[in-house]
Write a protein that holds these residues in place. Sequence first.
Motif, PDB file in Angstrom:
ATOM      1  N   LEU A 149      46.108  37.567  32.440  1.00 41.30           N
ATOM      2  CA  LEU A 149      45.369  36.321  32.587  1.00 41.30           C
ATOM      3  C   LEU A 149      44.271  36.267  31.546  1.00 41.30           C
ATOM      4  O   LEU A 149      43.476  37.207  31.413  1.00 41.30           O
ATOM      5  CB  LEU A 149      44.769  36.237  33.996  1.00 41.30           C
ATOM      6  N   SER A 204      44.085  30.114  31.321  1.00 43.70           N
ATOM      7  CA  SER A 204      43.615  29.201  32.358  1.00 43.70           C
ATOM      8  C   SER A 204      42.194  28.721  32.112  1.00 43.70           C
ATOM      9  O   SER A 204      41.338  29.467  31.643  1.00 43.70           O
ATOM     10  CB  SER A 204      43.670  29.888  33.727  1.00 43.70           C
ATOM     11  N   VAL A 208      42.665  41.039  33.305  1.00 49.20           N
ATOM     12  CA  VAL A 208      41.960  39.772  33.102  1.00 49.20           C
ATOM     13  C   VAL A 208      41.107  39.872  31.852  1.00 49.20           C
ATOM     14  O   VAL A 208      40.386  40.864  31.651  1.00 49.20           O
ATOM     15  CB  VAL A 208      41.052  39.433  34.306  1.00 49.20           C
ATOM     16  N   ARG A 221      41.631  38.126  43.903  1.00 46.83           N
ATOM     17  CA  ARG A 221      42.902  37.458  44.199  1.00 46.83           C
ATOM     18  C   ARG A 221      44.039  37.914  43.277  1.00 46.83           C
ATOM     19  O   ARG A 221      45.198  37.922  43.692  1.00 46.83           O
ATOM     20  CB  ARG A 221      42.733  35.942  44.046  1.00 46.83           C
ATOM     21  N   TYR A 222      43.709  38.232  42.026  1.00 45.26           N
ATOM     22  CA  TYR A 222      44.727  38.581  41.032  1.00 45.26           C
ATOM     23  C   TYR A 222      44.562  40.037  40.637  1.00 45.26           C
ATOM     24  O   TYR A 222      43.458  40.466  40.287  1.00 45.26           O
ATOM     25  CB  TYR A 222      44.599  37.681  39.807  1.00 45.26           C
ATOM     26  N   HIS A 223      45.646  40.798  40.655  1.00 46.31           N
ATOM     27  CA  HIS A 223      45.558  42.240  40.489  1.00 46.31           C
ATOM     28  C   HIS A 223      46.023  42.721  39.114  1.00 46.31           C
ATOM     29  O   HIS A 223      46.127  43.928  38.889  1.00 46.31           O
ATOM     30  CB  HIS A 223      46.357  42.921  41.596  1.00 46.31           C
ATOM     31  N   ILE A 254      37.924  36.389  40.463  1.00 52.16           N
ATOM     32  CA  ILE A 254      39.335  36.356  40.079  1.00 52.16           C
ATOM     33  C   ILE A 254      40.037  37.630  40.551  1.00 52.16           C
ATOM     34  O   ILE A 254      41.129  37.589  41.130  1.00 52.16           O
ATOM     35  CB  ILE A 254      39.479  36.215  38.551  1.00 52.16           C
ATOM     36  N   GLY A 265      42.461  33.020  40.216  1.00 55.77           N
ATOM     37  CA  GLY A 265      43.093  34.264  40.636  1.00 55.77           C
ATOM     38  C   GLY A 265      44.272  34.036  41.548  1.00 55.77           C
ATOM     39  O   GLY A 265      45.322  34.693  41.411  1.00 55.77           O
ATOM     40  N   ARG A 266      44.137  33.111  42.486  1.00 53.19           N
ATOM     41  CA  ARG A 266      45.247  32.839  43.415  1.00 53.19           C
ATOM     42  C   ARG A 266      46.478  32.339  42.672  1.00 53.19           C
ATOM     43  O   ARG A 266      47.606  32.792  42.931  1.00 53.19           O
ATOM     44  CB  ARG A 266      44.815  31.796  44.450  1.00 53.19           C
ATOM     45  N   ALA A 299      47.269  32.705  39.459  1.00 53.87           N
ATOM     46  CA  ALA A 299      47.837  33.749  38.602  1.00 53.87           C
ATOM     47  C   ALA A 299      48.655  34.741  39.412  1.00 53.87           C
ATOM     48  O   ALA A 299      49.742  35.165  38.997  1.00 53.87           O
ATOM     49  CB  ALA A 299      46.714  34.464  37.848  1.00 53.87           C
ATOM     50  N   GLN A 300      48.146  35.114  40.588  1.00 52.28           N
ATOM     51  CA  GLN A 300      48.867  36.055  41.441  1.00 52.28           C
ATOM     52  C   GLN A 300      50.152  35.425  41.979  1.00 52.28           C
ATOM     53  O   GLN A 300      51.209  36.073  42.006  1.00 52.28           O
ATOM     54  CB  GLN A 300      47.966  36.501  42.601  1.00 52.28           C
TER      55      GLN A 300
END
Length: 325
Positions: free
Chosen positions: A286, A233, A316, A311-313, A308, A275-276, A278-279
């Motif tokens: 990511l 991304s 990264v 929002r994304y777990h 990030i 992050g949003r 990707a989640q």
Amino acid sequence: MAALAMALAWALASVPAMAAGPVLAGGVPTTGWITLGTAGGPVASPTRSQPANALVTPDGVYLVDCGDGCVEQLAKAGIGLDRIKGLFISHLHYDHVGGVSALLGLRHQTSNYAPLPIYGPPGTQAMVDGLIAAMRPFTELGYGLPGVPSIDPATTVRVTEMRGGESGALNGLRFANAQNTHYSFAPGSAEDARFRSLAWRFETGGRSYVFTGDTGPSQAVIDLARGADVLISEIIDLDATVGLVQRQNPNMSAQGKAGMLQHLSHHHLPAAEVGRMAQAAGVRQLVVTHYAPSNPSAALVARMRAQIAARYHGPVVMARDVARY
């Protein structure tokens, strides 16, 4: 102490790259994604090359965007031009295609005449036609030896324009694309018909890679990335980028500033939105590239990663040039 702090910040800002699988002679993995250039935007960076990526497969290497310096970055990655089997273009902004001229010209100069498949949005054929025309004085000259026949450079490329929502296969590589939101032309307008910006999904070696290209928030990109192994991304820090542009262009008109703000805020992804998306897509990893600003400080990179992670777990990676995943 400053150097130690910077090193620590970089360590905190990333996780180790995923193993890319078996390795060919020369250290090139048989399957994997290489971020050749991770800068974002048209201003050259002293520390990062222009946007370019290499998807390595058992059948060959496929470029995904080809910014200025791409050929040199391939050399750093240990990849010769003879291994390039195709080029996929997200959009026609010059930071993403500035290296195509060198790619085509140097392939020809090293007697690599096999037609190179090039997939891109509307306008790609016109761009390539212009580059081919620019190559002709060299190709007719050759190495200055009389009586040597020249190879028409037009025979060394094969362009396919795509509009989004399409799929296909090239050798053992399967691909699909979606129109993203890097442009704000109204659907059905003349501008929308002429200009498209694409996100790409690739399937190879049992793994899936999705490249957002340059985009703003986009449900189409989320849908394209659903369940992918790796999402690559773009990212922007709006405040830092606006500040940089204003310092470089202190006399910018009010109209110019308004257009710049609209573009940067609607056509790119801040960290929280990365992050949003990707989640929402449920991707397994990511990888963040195309930094704006293109020379982010270690502290800024760490802050982006934290935004990030809120929002994304999943894992990264804040990419660097010539890194492999």
